[in-house]
Design an enzyme around this catalytic site. Structure first.
Site, mmCIF file in Angstrom:
data_model
loop_
_atom_site.group_PDB
_atom_site.id
_atom_site.type_symbol
_atom_site.label_atom_id
_atom_site.label_comp_id
_atom_site.label_asym_id
_atom_site.label_seq_id
_atom_site.Cartn_x
_atom_site.Cartn_y
_atom_site.Cartn_z
ATOM 1 N N TRP A 76 0.866 -1.185 0.000
ATOM 2 C CA TRP A 76 0.000 0.000 0.000
ATOM 3 C C TRP A 76 0.903 1.235 0.000
ATOM 4 O O TRP A 76 1.850 1.303 0.804
ATOM 5 C CB TRP A 76 -0.878 -0.061 1.257
ATOM 6 C CG TRP A 76 -1.821 1.075 1.431
ATOM 7 C CD1 TRP A 76 -2.693 1.572 0.497
ATOM 8 C CD2 TRP A 76 -2.010 1.848 2.618
ATOM 9 N NE1 TRP A 76 -3.403 2.606 1.036
ATOM 10 C CE2 TRP A 76 -3.011 2.798 2.331
ATOM 11 C CE3 TRP A 76 -1.448 1.830 3.896
ATOM 12 C CZ2 TRP A 76 -3.453 3.721 3.280
ATOM 13 C CZ3 TRP A 76 -1.882 2.734 4.837
ATOM 14 C CH2 TRP A 76 -2.872 3.672 4.524
ATOM 15 N N ALA A 93 -6.740 -4.500 7.270
ATOM 16 C CA ALA A 93 -7.663 -3.396 6.991
ATOM 17 C C ALA A 93 -8.938 -3.859 6.295
ATOM 18 O O ALA A 93 -9.851 -3.060 6.096
ATOM 19 C CB ALA A 93 -6.956 -2.337 6.140
ATOM 20 N N LYS A 150 -13.361 -0.014 6.565
ATOM 21 C CA LYS A 150 -13.949 -0.667 5.392
ATOM 22 C C LYS A 150 -15.057 -1.632 5.791
ATOM 23 O O LYS A 150 -16.141 -1.607 5.209
ATOM 24 C CB LYS A 150 -12.866 -1.415 4.591
ATOM 25 C CG LYS A 150 -11.873 -0.456 3.943
ATOM 26 C CD LYS A 150 -10.552 -0.505 4.630
ATOM 27 C CE LYS A 150 -9.652 0.684 4.558
ATOM 28 N NZ LYS A 150 -9.315 1.322 3.360
ATOM 29 N N ASP A 176 -0.919 -5.767 9.245
ATOM 30 C CA ASP A 176 -1.866 -4.711 8.897
ATOM 31 C C ASP A 176 -3.114 -5.395 8.357
ATOM 32 O O ASP A 176 -3.078 -6.021 7.294
ATOM 33 C CB ASP A 176 -1.228 -3.801 7.832
ATOM 34 C CG ASP A 176 -2.177 -2.709 7.359
ATOM 35 O OD1 ASP A 176 -3.329 -2.657 7.834
ATOM 36 O OD2 ASP A 176 -1.761 -1.908 6.494
HETATM 37 C C1 LIG Z 1 -3.467 -1.998 3.521
HETATM 38 C C2 LIG Z 1 -4.087 -0.824 4.191
HETATM 39 N N1 LIG Z 1 -3.752 -0.533 5.445
HETATM 40 C C3 LIG Z 1 -4.277 0.506 6.095
HETATM 41 C C4 LIG Z 1 -5.193 1.336 5.497
HETATM 42 C C5 LIG Z 1 -5.714 2.522 6.263
HETATM 43 O O1 LIG Z 1 -7.007 2.441 6.625
HETATM 44 P P1 LIG Z 1 -7.758 3.659 7.328
HETATM 45 O O2 LIG Z 1 -8.525 4.356 6.274
HETATM 46 O O3 LIG Z 1 -8.580 3.012 8.359
HETATM 47 O O4 LIG Z 1 -6.699 4.546 7.934
HETATM 48 C C6 LIG Z 1 -5.590 1.087 4.177
HETATM 49 C C7 LIG Z 1 -6.538 1.979 3.512
HETATM 50 O O5 LIG Z 1 -6.674 2.040 2.326
HETATM 51 C C8 LIG Z 1 -5.015 -0.025 3.514
HETATM 52 O O6 LIG Z 1 -5.357 -0.322 2.263
#
Ligand SMILES: Cc1ncc(COP(=O)(O)O)c(C=O)c1O
Length: 399
Positions: free
Chosen positions: A137, A220, A253, A218
């Site tokens: 990401w 999400a 999400k 991570d």
């Molecule tokens: C892999 C990953 N980690 C973390 C996040 C961050 O999420 P948040 O919007 O809750 O900060 C995202 C958001 O797109 C993501 O794709």
């Protein structure tokens, strides 16, 4: 005597230019495009069959209840909503929910959790390096660098082969030294959609344990791949084997509350005492950065998770989002053998084997917006746009 830098006036006018976050720039470009049939699959939010990102019905109900019952907006403290973090434990940690060496707190989304997790690592060991897969990401590397930690890249995915470079990944992380952190995506890998299988998770877990590396998972998109428990299986396997684990979690999400910033950080150490010390540092850093996380979204998620009827309704709506992701994947995969891999991947994102020139041409000629890397959101479009999208992509692949 004052040095040159002290005598020369310096102010905000001396700031260097900033290169824009390319994904945010892409969203702005798509928004500004006047063509009515434009398709924005660069955006990172779930869209339903009609192309909208609605508020979940169960979330609306929880918000109504919150409005009716909330009697104060007094500070909660840097842990945020403690009951929210408690209710998340079984959802996220499964059989490890009762392990008192694991502690957690509410954070401003997954981003806040990542930042806080890396702050904790830096406090414990400023020399720790973060092993980061490529691609990952796009916000991972900036968050890690902003904390002052060094990044060592490991190969993760070969776009041309639509395959995880598992042997290369394993070889690279096996060079990690004790105290290094390995960043792993819990499920629904962003940007590739390619998740480790159970055997691969077990091998990565073994390397982390044997070499004294700290996995930072991570997660999400829990519930967007195969199911809540299935999507957390790799993480739970790591918790079974490793003493020190950091989990950066997002509810933005799976509760569809992106802008409300709902997430959590969980920390596992080898003893209850060490966890208490780690959490004292976490609270301190959280206090310095945002004092306390925003309340609204977590308070509403708390209401949902605390009420069996609302929880059941959330699971139905979450299943609906997952079913749409997987059915759109099958529909795109069926369009052409070169797109078949999309049907085997998970979550909202996959990468098309298109060159940057082809991506730019799709943008210019067809008003189809995706990241330069070919990453696209399979549910970034409504049902009626899918055929036009796949036809345009197949045409681009034909050259
Ligand atoms: C892999 C990953 N980690 C973390 C996040 C961050 O999420 P948040 O919007 O809750 O900060 C995202 C958001 O797109 C993501 O794709």
């Amino acid at each position: 005597m004052l040095s040159e830098t002290h005598t020369k006036a310096r102010g905000l006018a001396d700031l260097p230019p900033v290169t824009n976050d390319s994904l945010l720039a892409l969203i702005a470009m798509a928004e500004a495009d006047p063509r009515p049939d434009k398709i924005d699959v660069g955006v990172g939010v779930f869209r339903d069959a009609a192309g909208n990102t609605p508020i979940l019905k169960v979330m609306k109900e929880a918000e109504r209840r919150l409005l009716d019952t909330q009697v104060t907006k007094a500070y909660l403290g840097s842990a945020g909503d403690k009951r929210f973090a408690e209710l998340l434990r079984p959802v996220l940690l499964g059989e490890h929910a009762s392990d008192d060496r694991i502690a957690g707190l509410q954070t401003p989304g997954g981003c806040g959790a990542l930042r806080l997790g890396f702050e904790l690592i830096r406090t414990a060991n400023p020399g720790a390096r973060v092993l980061l897969g490529t691609p990952s990401w796009p916000n991972h590397a900036p968050i890690i660098r902003s904390v002052g930690l060094d990044i060592v890249e490991y190969p993760y995915y070969e776009r041309g082969q639509a395959a995880i470079r598992f042997e290369d990944m394993l070889a690279e992380i096996s060079k990690g030294i004790p105290g290094d952190v390995v960043l792993l995506h819990g499920c629904c890998h962003n940007p590739t959609g390619a998740d480790l299988n159970p055997v691969q998770w077990a091998e990565v877990t073994d390397v982390c344990r044997e070499r004294g590396l700290i996995p930072l998972v991570d997660i999400a998109y829990q519930g967007f791949g195969r199911g809540l428990d299935e999507d957390a299986a790799g993480l739970r396997g790591i918790l079974s084997q490793c003493d020190e684990v950091i989990i950066a979690q997002s509810c933005d999400k799976n509760f569809s509350v992106y802008r409300d910033r709902v997430g959590s950080l969980f920390v596992k150490t080898g003893s209850v005492e060490t966890t208490a010390t780690a959490m004292a540092h976490v609270f301190q850093r959280s206090r310095e950065m945002w004092s306390m996380p925003p309340d609204h979204g977590a308070a509403a998620a708390h209401i949902i998770l605390d009420d069996p009827e609302l929880r059941a309704r959330w699971l139905v709506e979450l299943t609906g989002m997952r079913d749409r992701i997987n059915s759109v994947r099958q529909r795109i995969a069926a369009a052409d053998p070169r797109l078949a891999f999309i049907g085997q991947q998970l979550g909202m994102f996959s990468m098309l084997p298109l060159s940057k020139e082809q991506v730019l041409k799709l943008r210019a000629d067809q008003a189809i917006y995706m990241a330069d890397s070919g990453r696209f959101n399979v549910v970034g479009m409504g049902d009626e746009q899918i055929d036009r999208f796949t036809a345009a992509v197949v045409e681009a692949l034909d050259g």
